[in-house]
Design a protein around this motif. Structure first.
Motif, PDB file in Angstrom:
ATOM      1  N   ALA A 127       1.169  -1.305   0.675  1.00 17.28           N
ATOM      2  CA  ALA A 127      -0.075   0.190  -0.431  1.00 17.28           C
ATOM      3  C   ALA A 127       1.187   1.258  -0.061  1.00 17.28           C
ATOM      4  O   ALA A 127       0.701   1.810  -0.281  1.00 17.28           O
ATOM      5  N   THR A 169       0.016   3.753  -2.871  1.00 19.37           N
ATOM      6  CA  THR A 169       0.329   4.759  -2.786  1.00 19.37           C
ATOM      7  C   THR A 169       1.116   6.353  -3.102  1.00 19.37           C
ATOM      8  O   THR A 169       0.767   7.376  -3.615  1.00 19.37           O
ATOM      9  N   LEU A 191       1.043   8.559  -6.531  1.00 23.27           N
ATOM     10  CA  LEU A 191       1.152   9.937  -5.967  1.00 23.27           C
ATOM     11  C   LEU A 191       2.130  10.898  -6.825  1.00 23.27           C
ATOM     12  O   LEU A 191       1.907  11.850  -7.706  1.00 23.27           O
ATOM     13  N   SER A 244       7.941   1.871  -4.530  1.00 21.67           N
ATOM     14  CA  SER A 244       7.532   2.880  -4.778  1.00 21.67           C
ATOM     15  C   SER A 244       8.565   3.206  -6.597  1.00 21.67           C
ATOM     16  O   SER A 244       7.241   3.434  -7.093  1.00 21.67           O
ATOM     17  N   THR A 270       3.186   5.014 -13.402  1.00 19.02           N
ATOM     18  CA  THR A 270       1.964   5.632 -13.661  1.00 19.02           C
ATOM     19  C   THR A 270       2.386   6.653 -14.198  1.00 19.02           C
ATOM     20  O   THR A 270       1.755   7.548 -15.123  1.00 19.02           O
ATOM     21  N   THR A 286      -8.298  12.369  -9.778  1.00 20.70           N
ATOM     22  CA  THR A 286      -8.924  11.672  -9.251  1.00 20.70           C
ATOM     23  C   THR A 286      -9.822  11.489 -10.786  1.00 20.70           C
ATOM     24  O   THR A 286     -10.532  10.315 -10.392  1.00 20.70           O
TER      25      THR A 286
END
Length: 613
Positions: free
Chosen positions: A79, A83, A87, A142, A149, A177
């Motif tokens: 997670a 995350t 981001l 990450s 991403t 979002t």
């Protein structure tokens, strides 16, 4: 929507059973896992399936009980990695250009280091322990999420619906979002399952070398460490945690493979969708502009680096007027229009002596509310213009709710009426559908309705009929004509089809190689009184009903020069039948030929005025 496969089913079932085990194992086998006995280092038996450890504790029970801590740590680390990576990867695409460039370079540097090395570095700084190892592995993984991403967001950030959201003044976090994340969710979900297996192995590795979980707590990695001490006397002690780590990783891999194979970008409500020519001289002094001109463009230049893509374009659009822009692909039509709408990509820069909509300066800091409500944009491909992850109704009402301050019910009622105005059947039902559930013509009508919802003073239609068949094309042209007559909406209509332009517009701008080569009233165009050789060549290449049977269609030899290879003189000279010596080196000046008629050509007096065939 994900199609279910055998691998996906097996992976989800296996992980589900392990999750259930993590819940029930501590209360059921907790006492056996901690009970000390004198039977130390015993081999596998009916009483102790995997034997006992150095303190006589049941290894099988300890392996089962360790499932909870191992899974909790793995989920938390995954997670954190997901995350943090998401981001970073998306933030660089909703931030400014400079932040984006720095962020992408930072991601490249982070990815260049193996995750294990990063994890060891972080764990060394934070010290040994459960929390430190979770943070270390989360941070180490990450960069992989950030890289994927960023790559996925790059492909979505350039789509028309994201550009429209920015035009409408949607805040960066809402762009993130609402428009970016829903359209890149499936690939990220695949990476999430792969990362789960990787973080599980990495966490177990840290515990194995003493940087992870510390006694008296234990996870599979720590059990594997103690089991290796008795590898030659009781190999079963190491077998339990090793099998547990392997099986869990394999099940996570099955889930990842199943998600990757089952993802369908066209199905479901959350479906996802990456030498220099001589610089022309500055344009002439601005021609007189009518006092009531709505859009004024004077000496517009659009450049990428040192190369001018649009070189000194000047024109105006009056209220209620439809001005057409025609030319071959690469002539600068869309760049000119998108500069007026302030929708140019970050890598392209626009400059002009004047670029304004009434009193709104389109080169300076502009109110998002005015920009969003006074300019409407209809794109060529409505499939790319609508967000595939959202219903049509939500996309149509967003601008009304944000910039007009309407409530949900009133905005929906207006959107329904707008669909009805563009002749879409069952508008209330269409608002509840996703864009892929509408036909091509219906999507284009919905795009026009969306552009007209705020009552814009200027509508920019960027080749809105190119992707449609001739029947639907005629219906869209009739619709735009009706909107112009009913509401008096001014339009800038872009097309490569001079026949379509002539059927709709009041005045025509002919562009070639980044310049306007002729401006002509549509009545003069229909009468065949175009004076620039390029305009006449376009007319001659247009199919006509009165063409003799068997008569070949005229073509224009050659192709337009690339922006970096444009000559110092006339860019059309190599394809022109009226070329003069000066055409090679001297840029042609714009010659007035009548009311709202002029051409940029050295040989304009040599071009015949009879109807082009």
């Amino acid at each position: 929507m994900i199609r279910r496969s055998k691998g996906l089913t097996a992976g989800l079932t296996g992980l589900g059973l392990i999750a259930v085990l993590a819940v029930v194992a501590p209360p059921v086998w907790g006492d056996d896992a901690t009970a000390l006995s004198g039977a130390a280092r015993q081999g596998a038996s009916g009483e102790h399936w995997l034997g006992t450890d150095a303190l006589g504790r049941d290894v099988f029970a300890r392996t089962l009980v360790a499932t909870r801590l191992t899974l909790v740590m793995t989920v938390l680390a995954t997670a954190i990695a997901g995350t943090l990576g998401v981001l970073i990867g998306t933030a660089v695409w909703v931030a400014g250009r400079r932040v984006r460039e720095i962020g992408l370079r930072l991601i490249d540097v982070m990815v260049s280091y193996p995750a294990v090395i990063l994890a060891l570095a972080v764990a060394t700084i934070l010290g040994a322990g459960t929390v430190a190892s979770v943070i270390a592995i989360g941070v180490a993984w990450s960069p992989a999420f950030a890289r994927l991403t960023a790559n996925l967001a790059a492909s979505v950030a350039g789509r028309d619906f994201v550009a429209s959201a920015r035009l409408l003044g949607v805040p960066p976090h809402r762009v993130l979002t609402r428009h970016l994340l829903p359209n890149i969710a499936e690939p990220l979900l695949v990476l999430l399952s792969v990362a789960f297996a990787g973080t599980l192995t990495a966490l177990s590795g840290l515990s194995f070398i003493g940087l992870g979980v510390q006694s008296p707590s234990y996870d599979w990695g720590l059990l594997l460490n103690t089991g290796l001490e008795a590898l030659y006397t009781n190999p079963a002690e190491a077998l339990g945690p090793a099998v547990a780590i392997t099986l869990t990783g394999v099940f996570a891999g099955f889930v990842g493979d199943g998600l990757a194979a089952g993802a369908d970008p066209r199905r479901g409500r959350n479906a996802a969708v990456r030498g220099r020519g001589a610089a022309p001289a500055r344009g002439p002094e601005p021609a007189p502009v009518p006092d009531d001109a709505l859009l004024v463009v004077d000496d517009l230049r659009v450049s990428a680096g040192d190369v001018d893509l649009v070189a000194g374009v000047s024109f105006h659009v009056r209220p209620g007027e439809i001005v057409g822009v025609v030319g071959e692909s690469g002539s600068g039509k869309s760049l000119t229009a998108m500069a007026a709408a302030r929708l140019l990509p970050d890598t392209v820069h626009a400059d002009a002596r004047t670029l304004r909509l009434d009193d709104l300066d389109l080169l300076g800091r502009t109110s998002p509310d005015r920009l969003a409500t006074e300019i409407g944009v209809v794109y060529q491909d409505p499939t790319a213009s609508f967000n595939p992850a959202l219903r049509v109704g939500g996309q149509l009402t967003e601008v009304l709710r944000r910039h007009r301050g309407l409530g949900r019910a009133e905005a929906r009622a207006r959107a329904e009426q707008a669909l009805k105005d563009v002749h879409i059947t069952r508008p209330a039902a269409r608002l509840k559908q996703h864009p892929h559930e509408l036909s091509g013509g219906m999507r284009q009508r919905a795009m026009i309705a969306s552009a007209l919802l705020t009552g814009p003073r200027l509508l920019i239609a960027d080749e809105p009929t190119t992707a449609l068949d001739v029947t639907v094309q005629a219906e869209i042209l009739d619709l735009l004509r009706d909107v112009n007559r009913r509401d008096g909406t001014a339009m800038l209509f872009i097309s490569h089809d001079i026949g379509v332009i002539a059927s709709l517009c009041h005045r025509v701008l002919v562009m070639y190689a980044g310049r306007i080569v002729e401006e002509i009233p549509v009545a003069e165009l229909r009468a065949g009184r175009a004076r620039h050789p390029y305009t006449r060549a376009l007319l001659a290449a247009t199919p006509r009903l009165d063409t003799e049977p068997g008569e070949p269609l005229a073509t224009i030899p050659g192709r337009p020069p690339a922006p970096a290879d444009r000559p110092a003189g006339c860019a059309f000279a190599s394809r022109c039948g009226h070329v003069r010596p000066e055409c090679a080196d001297v840029p042609p000046a714009f010659v007035p030929l009548g009311d709202l008629h002029g051409a940029a050509c050295h040989a304009v007096e040599d071009v015949p005025t009879e109807r082009a065939r």
